[in-house]
Design a protein around this motif. Structure first.
Motif, PDB file in Angstrom:
ATOM      1  N   ALA A 269     -25.068  12.573 -46.248  1.00  0.00           N
ATOM      2  CA  ALA A 269     -24.328  13.418 -47.185  1.00  0.00           C
ATOM      3  C   ALA A 269     -24.961  14.804 -47.244  1.00  0.00           C
ATOM      4  O   ALA A 269     -26.175  14.953 -47.305  1.00  0.00           O
ATOM      5  CB  ALA A 269     -24.322  12.778 -48.569  1.00  0.00           C
ATOM      6  N   GLY A 270     -24.121  15.827 -47.158  1.00  0.00           N
ATOM      7  CA  GLY A 270     -24.602  17.195 -47.235  1.00  0.00           C
ATOM      8  C   GLY A 270     -25.023  17.793 -45.907  1.00  0.00           C
ATOM      9  O   GLY A 270     -25.419  18.959 -45.851  1.00  0.00           O
ATOM     10  N   THR A 271     -24.938  17.019 -44.824  1.00  0.00           N
ATOM     11  CA  THR A 271     -25.254  17.558 -43.502  1.00  0.00           C
ATOM     12  C   THR A 271     -24.035  18.301 -42.941  1.00  0.00           C
ATOM     13  O   THR A 271     -22.935  18.182 -43.478  1.00  0.00           O
ATOM     14  CB  THR A 271     -25.672  16.440 -42.537  1.00  0.00           C
ATOM     15  N   PRO A 272     -24.191  19.074 -41.861  1.00  0.00           N
ATOM     16  CA  PRO A 272     -23.066  19.863 -41.345  1.00  0.00           C
ATOM     17  C   PRO A 272     -21.838  19.015 -41.004  1.00  0.00           C
ATOM     18  O   PRO A 272     -21.961  17.877 -40.552  1.00  0.00           O
ATOM     19  CB  PRO A 272     -23.646  20.515 -40.081  1.00  0.00           C
ATOM     20  N   TYR A 273     -20.690  19.595 -41.236  1.00  0.00           N
ATOM     21  CA  TYR A 273     -19.410  18.940 -40.939  1.00  0.00           C
ATOM     22  C   TYR A 273     -19.137  19.025 -39.442  1.00  0.00           C
ATOM     23  O   TYR A 273     -19.058  20.110 -38.869  1.00  0.00           O
ATOM     24  CB  TYR A 273     -18.286  19.636 -41.702  1.00  0.00           C
ATOM     25  N   ILE A 274     -19.027  17.884 -38.799  1.00  0.00           N
ATOM     26  CA  ILE A 274     -18.690  17.833 -37.379  1.00  0.00           C
ATOM     27  C   ILE A 274     -17.334  17.150 -37.238  1.00  0.00           C
ATOM     28  O   ILE A 274     -17.189  15.978 -37.597  1.00  0.00           O
ATOM     29  CB  ILE A 274     -19.754  17.061 -36.575  1.00  0.00           C
ATOM     30  N   PRO A 275     -16.324  17.853 -36.756  1.00  0.00           N
ATOM     31  CA  PRO A 275     -15.000  17.229 -36.594  1.00  0.00           C
ATOM     32  C   PRO A 275     -15.034  16.133 -35.545  1.00  0.00           C
ATOM     33  O   PRO A 275     -15.792  16.208 -34.573  1.00  0.00           O
ATOM     34  CB  PRO A 275     -14.101  18.392 -36.173  1.00  0.00           C
ATOM     35  N   ILE A 276     -14.211  15.117 -35.737  1.00  0.00           N
ATOM     36  CA  ILE A 276     -14.133  14.008 -34.799  1.00  0.00           C
ATOM     37  C   ILE A 276     -12.701  13.838 -34.309  1.00  0.00           C
ATOM     38  O   ILE A 276     -11.752  13.866 -35.096  1.00  0.00           O
ATOM     39  CB  ILE A 276     -14.655  12.690 -35.416  1.00  0.00           C
ATOM     40  N   TYR A 277     -12.576  13.683 -33.003  1.00  0.00           N
ATOM     41  CA  TYR A 277     -11.299  13.428 -32.342  1.00  0.00           C
ATOM     42  C   TYR A 277     -11.384  12.043 -31.693  1.00  0.00           C
ATOM     43  O   TYR A 277     -12.447  11.618 -31.260  1.00  0.00           O
ATOM     44  CB  TYR A 277     -11.017  14.485 -31.277  1.00  0.00           C
TER      45      TYR A 277
ATOM     46  N   LEU B 295     -31.247  18.174 -36.122  1.00  0.00           N
ATOM     47  CA  LEU B 295     -32.019  18.772 -37.219  1.00  0.00           C
ATOM     48  C   LEU B 295     -31.206  18.602 -38.493  1.00  0.00           C
ATOM     49  O   LEU B 295     -30.612  19.541 -39.003  1.00  0.00           O
ATOM     50  CB  LEU B 295     -32.306  20.258 -36.943  1.00  0.00           C
ATOM     51  N   ARG B 296     -31.170  17.398 -38.989  1.00  0.00           N
ATOM     52  CA  ARG B 296     -30.367  17.123 -40.172  1.00  0.00           C
ATOM     53  C   ARG B 296     -30.824  18.001 -41.331  1.00  0.00           C
ATOM     54  O   ARG B 296     -31.992  18.059 -41.676  1.00  0.00           O
ATOM     55  CB  ARG B 296     -30.477  15.644 -40.566  1.00  0.00           C
ATOM     56  N   GLY B 297     -29.854  18.691 -41.926  1.00  0.00           N
ATOM     57  CA  GLY B 297     -30.179  19.555 -43.043  1.00  0.00           C
ATOM     58  C   GLY B 297     -30.970  20.771 -42.622  1.00  0.00           C
ATOM     59  O   GLY B 297     -31.640  21.396 -43.441  1.00  0.00           O
ATOM     60  N   GLY B 298     -30.895  21.131 -41.340  1.00  0.00           N
ATOM     61  CA  GLY B 298     -31.708  22.217 -40.819  1.00  0.00           C
ATOM     62  C   GLY B 298     -31.234  23.603 -41.195  1.00  0.00           C
ATOM     63  O   GLY B 298     -31.834  24.589 -40.790  1.00  0.00           O
ATOM     64  N   GLY B 299     -30.140  23.693 -41.931  1.00  0.00           N
ATOM     65  CA  GLY B 299     -29.673  24.992 -42.369  1.00  0.00           C
ATOM     66  C   GLY B 299     -28.976  25.754 -41.269  1.00  0.00           C
ATOM     67  O   GLY B 299     -28.598  25.215 -40.234  1.00  0.00           O
ATOM     68  N   ALA B 300     -28.819  27.060 -41.465  1.00  0.00           N
ATOM     69  CA  ALA B 300     -28.015  27.886 -40.559  1.00  0.00           C
ATOM     70  C   ALA B 300     -28.599  27.928 -39.155  1.00  0.00           C
ATOM     71  O   ALA B 300     -27.872  28.124 -38.184  1.00  0.00           O
ATOM     72  CB  ALA B 300     -27.901  29.295 -41.123  1.00  0.00           C
ATOM     73  N   THR B 301     -29.897  27.766 -39.016  1.00  0.00           N
ATOM     74  CA  THR B 301     -30.510  27.864 -37.689  1.00  0.00           C
ATOM     75  C   THR B 301     -30.598  26.512 -36.986  1.00  0.00           C
ATOM     76  O   THR B 301     -30.980  26.454 -35.829  1.00  0.00           O
ATOM     77  CB  THR B 301     -31.928  28.453 -37.789  1.00  0.00           C
ATOM     78  N   GLY B 302     -30.264  25.440 -37.678  1.00  0.00           N
ATOM     79  CA  GLY B 302     -30.345  24.117 -37.071  1.00  0.00           C
ATOM     80  C   GLY B 302     -29.168  23.855 -36.150  1.00  0.00           C
ATOM     81  O   GLY B 302     -28.026  24.120 -36.495  1.00  0.00           O
ATOM     82  N   HIS B 303     -29.430  23.316 -34.969  1.00  0.00           N
ATOM     83  CA  HIS B 303     -28.365  23.009 -34.024  1.00  0.00           C
ATOM     84  C   HIS B 303     -27.656  21.722 -34.420  1.00  0.00           C
ATOM     85  O   HIS B 303     -28.262  20.777 -34.924  1.00  0.00           O
ATOM     86  CB  HIS B 303     -28.928  22.840 -32.608  1.00  0.00           C
ATOM     87  N   HIS B 304     -26.370  21.695 -34.175  1.00  0.00           N
ATOM     88  CA  HIS B 304     -25.598  20.463 -34.308  1.00  0.00           C
ATOM     89  C   HIS B 304     -24.371  20.584 -33.425  1.00  0.00           C
ATOM     90  O   HIS B 304     -24.006  21.681 -32.972  1.00  0.00           O
ATOM     91  CB  HIS B 304     -25.209  20.182 -35.767  1.00  0.00           C
ATOM     92  N   LEU B 305     -23.738  19.455 -33.129  1.00  0.00           N
ATOM     93  CA  LEU B 305     -22.576  19.465 -32.248  1.00  0.00           C
ATOM     94  C   LEU B 305     -21.421  20.243 -32.854  1.00  0.00           C
ATOM     95  O   LEU B 305     -21.233  20.274 -34.071  1.00  0.00           O
ATOM     96  CB  LEU B 305     -22.116  18.043 -31.950  1.00  0.00           C
TER      97      LEU B 305
ATOM     98  N   CYS C  84     -17.312   9.603 -42.005  1.00  0.00           N
ATOM     99  CA  CYS C  84     -17.865  10.280 -43.179  1.00  0.00           C
ATOM    100  C   CYS C  84     -19.250  10.842 -42.900  1.00  0.00           C
ATOM    101  O   CYS C  84     -19.600  11.939 -43.357  1.00  0.00           O
ATOM    102  CB  CYS C  84     -17.917   9.319 -44.363  1.00  0.00           C
ATOM    103  N   CYS C  85     -20.054  10.089 -42.150  1.00  0.00           N
ATOM    104  CA  CYS C  85     -21.392  10.582 -41.801  1.00  0.00           C
ATOM    105  C   CYS C  85     -21.304  11.828 -40.928  1.00  0.00           C
ATOM    106  O   CYS C  85     -22.058  12.792 -41.118  1.00  0.00           O
ATOM    107  CB  CYS C  85     -22.174   9.486 -41.094  1.00  0.00           C
ATOM    108  N   LEU C  86     -20.407  11.816 -39.946  1.00  0.00           N
ATOM    109  CA  LEU C  86     -20.211  13.006 -39.110  1.00  0.00           C
ATOM    110  C   LEU C  86     -19.776  14.198 -39.945  1.00  0.00           C
ATOM    111  O   LEU C  86     -20.182  15.338 -39.707  1.00  0.00           O
ATOM    112  CB  LEU C  86     -19.161  12.729 -38.032  1.00  0.00           C
ATOM    113  N   HIS C  87     -18.931  13.935 -40.929  1.00  0.00           N
ATOM    114  CA  HIS C  87     -18.431  15.008 -41.798  1.00  0.00           C
ATOM    115  C   HIS C  87     -19.460  15.452 -42.828  1.00  0.00           C
ATOM    116  O   HIS C  87     -19.269  16.479 -43.489  1.00  0.00           O
ATOM    117  CB  HIS C  87     -17.165  14.547 -42.517  1.00  0.00           C
ATOM    118  N   GLY C  88     -20.537  14.668 -42.990  1.00  0.00           N
ATOM    119  CA  GLY C  88     -21.519  15.006 -44.008  1.00  0.00           C
ATOM    120  C   GLY C  88     -21.033  14.723 -45.405  1.00  0.00           C
ATOM    121  O   GLY C  88     -21.499  15.331 -46.379  1.00  0.00           O
ATOM    122  N   GLU C  89     -20.093  13.776 -45.523  1.00  0.00           N
ATOM    123  CA  GLU C  89     -19.493  13.463 -46.817  1.00  0.00           C
ATOM    124  C   GLU C  89     -19.973  12.108 -47.306  1.00  0.00           C
ATOM    125  O   GLU C  89     -20.415  11.259 -46.533  1.00  0.00           O
ATOM    126  CB  GLU C  89     -17.962  13.424 -46.695  1.00  0.00           C
TER     127      GLU C  89
END
Length: 484
Positions: free
Chosen positions: A34-42, A427-437, A463-468
């Motif tokens: 929860a609270g991690t970056p939102y990554i869309p899933i197809y 980098l979960r919760g890594g902020g603006a500089t953290g890489h994510h898909l 939900c985990c991918l979305h950070g929700e």
């Protein structure tokens, strides 16, 4: 009688407790992300969503499945636009009717679309249960000139896709392969303008080789390959051999104008060959020349096709897929990667040059095998999918481009999903500089996925991918999730 009733009640109570424990575990899982970056899933649609007759297969069933995916929070679906169907009968005769119907169904379901420009054959690979050949008119040309296809050292031609050797040679009824790809993509852009304009189509993945991946067809099951064979070099059609001869002459070593004679066969192991064994010919001056030429030719092909894609498709997000060839990764020669076109021997990173090429075309780097864990692989194959994924994604991010991932094989369990999440958000919760898909694409929509328990776990993964935080109970594939 009373004893029987008590026994049944006890079993029911036990099952209810197990279900409660599963729910608690899944909710803890959600809390962790929860609270991690939102990554869309197809979600990839079945390979045969469009029939050979260019019609949507089972539209009613598809609508029901799309409603279920939407209820789980899925952002969109991916579908292959098969060259062998759309331009299947005659050159420059494009039939988009089936895809127009399909895209309308997806739009009505309020889902987005990733569309693959699939210039390859479907069938003969792991997980393929559908056979879609290249266009009939291309196969007729091949009857008289089989060298339009990749060829191994034994002279066996592979009709999975066209050889890079004819990218700029007008042998396809006076068109080059690049012209064919460009005109196909241009027709798609013109015919599907409405779906671009309303935002339904969010991304085009450009097919660059077999299975749509940027690689040579080095490990073809149709030619006898089985895991974990090293595969074979695929440069023996007359067009590729001419390119190799010219490259050798430029180096003033005309004797180098031929492929290795000691690189084994499809199912060889590295140490069984003089070329790939530790300290073998792969690191000789000739070996380095050949591997460099082989990989550079692959990169030049990708560069040319992506240039055509940007010209034809105009102002749309472009991506391309790179395969996760993880077997023999922990060897010096990286033999399986080498035969597929990736020069990664002796600590080289063959993915950096690909990522830099993608960057010149603003192309998202889509990598596979995101779900695989090294510990689960056979030890004798010296696999390391986890290290490979990290290497490839970092090559993309270091080149300043977006990265996306797919799973390579079907997966339904929390352990597989956890591995995907680990790769998606390093980098979960890594902020603006953290890489994510940038996005994740799940392989694929199937009856197994829609089975109740599998779908429940999948919905929590979304939900985990979305950070929700998922706070509603999803007990059926067709139960709407609050807040959707």
């Amino acid at each position: 009688m009373a004893e029987v009733v008590e026994e049944i009640d006890a079993k029911v109570e036990e099952e209810e407790k197990k279900q409660e424990e599963k729910e608690k575990e899944l909710h803890v899982w959600n809390n962790d992300y929860a609270g991690t970056p939102y990554i869309p899933i197809y979600v990839m649609l079945p390979l045969n969503t469009i029939s050979l007759e260019n019609e949507v297969v089972d539209p009613e069933g598809l609508i029901e499945d799309l409603e279920a995916l939407k209820s789980a929070g899925v952002d969109g679906v991916m579908v292959d636009c098969w060259w062998g169907i759309v331009e299947g009968k005659d050159p420059r005769h494009y039939q988009w009717s089936g895809y127009h119907h399909l895209f309308s169904i997806v739009r009505n379901a309020k889902l987005k679309l990733q569309v693959v420009m699939s210039f390859h054959q479907c069938g003969g690979n792991v997980g393929d249960d559908v056979n879609i050949s290249l266009p009939e008119w291309v196969l007729k040309i091949a009857n008289h000139n089989a060298d339009i296809f990749f060829t191994n050292s034994s002279g066996a031609h592979n009709p999975e896709c066209l050889s890079w050797g004819i990218d700029k040679v007008p042998v396809l009824q006076e068109r080059t392969a690049l012209q064919v790809y460009y005109e196909y993509m241009l027709s798609f852009r013109q015919q599907m303008e409405g779906f671009f304009a309303d935002g339904t189509i969010t991304e085009i993945e450009v097919g660059l080789g077999p299975c749509g991946e940027l690689r040579y067809p080095s490990y073809a099951q149709t030619q006898g390959w089985t895991f974990p064979g090293i595969g074979e070099f695929q440069c023996y059609d007359k067009y590729m051999m001419e390119k190799l001869r010219k490259a050798a002459e430029v180096q003033r070593h005309p004797e180098w104008g031929m492929g290795p004679s000691n690189a084994g066969s499809y199912n060889s192991r590295p140490q069984e060959t003089e070329f790939f064994k530790d300290g073998g010919d792969y690191c000789s001056p000739y070996g380095k020349f050949f591997l460099s030429w082989y990989s550079q030719t692959l990169i030049e092909h990708g560069d040319s096709v992506l240039k055509m894609a940007n010209l034809a498709l105009k102002d749309v997000k472009i991506s391309a897929k790179v395969p996760g060839i993880h077997w023999w990764y922990r060897t010096e020669s990286h033999a399986a990667e080498a035969t597929a076109g990736f020069f990664t021997a002796d600590s080289r990173c063959g993915y950096k040059s690909i990522a830099r090429m993608f960057a010149t075309h603003n192309t998202t780097f889509n990598f596979t095998c995101a779900e695989m864990r090294t510990a689960d692989q056979p030890k004798e194959a010296l696999c390391d999918p986890e290290a490979l994924v990290v290497q490839a994604l970092n090559a993309a991010w270091d080149s300043g481009i977006s990265a996306a991932c797919e799973n390579a094989l079907s997966c339904y369990g929390q352990e597989d999903y956890n591995q995907i999440l680990k790769n998606s958000k390093p980098l979960r919760g890594g902020g603006a500089t953290g890489h994510h898909l940038d996005a994740f694409t799940y392989l694929r929509l199937s009856p197994d996925l829609m089975e109740e328990h599998n779908f429940e776990v999948f919905a929590h993964f979304v939900c985990c991918l979305h950070g929700e935080l998922e706070d509603s109970e999803l007990s059926s594939p067709h139960l709407h999730v609050e807040g959707d």
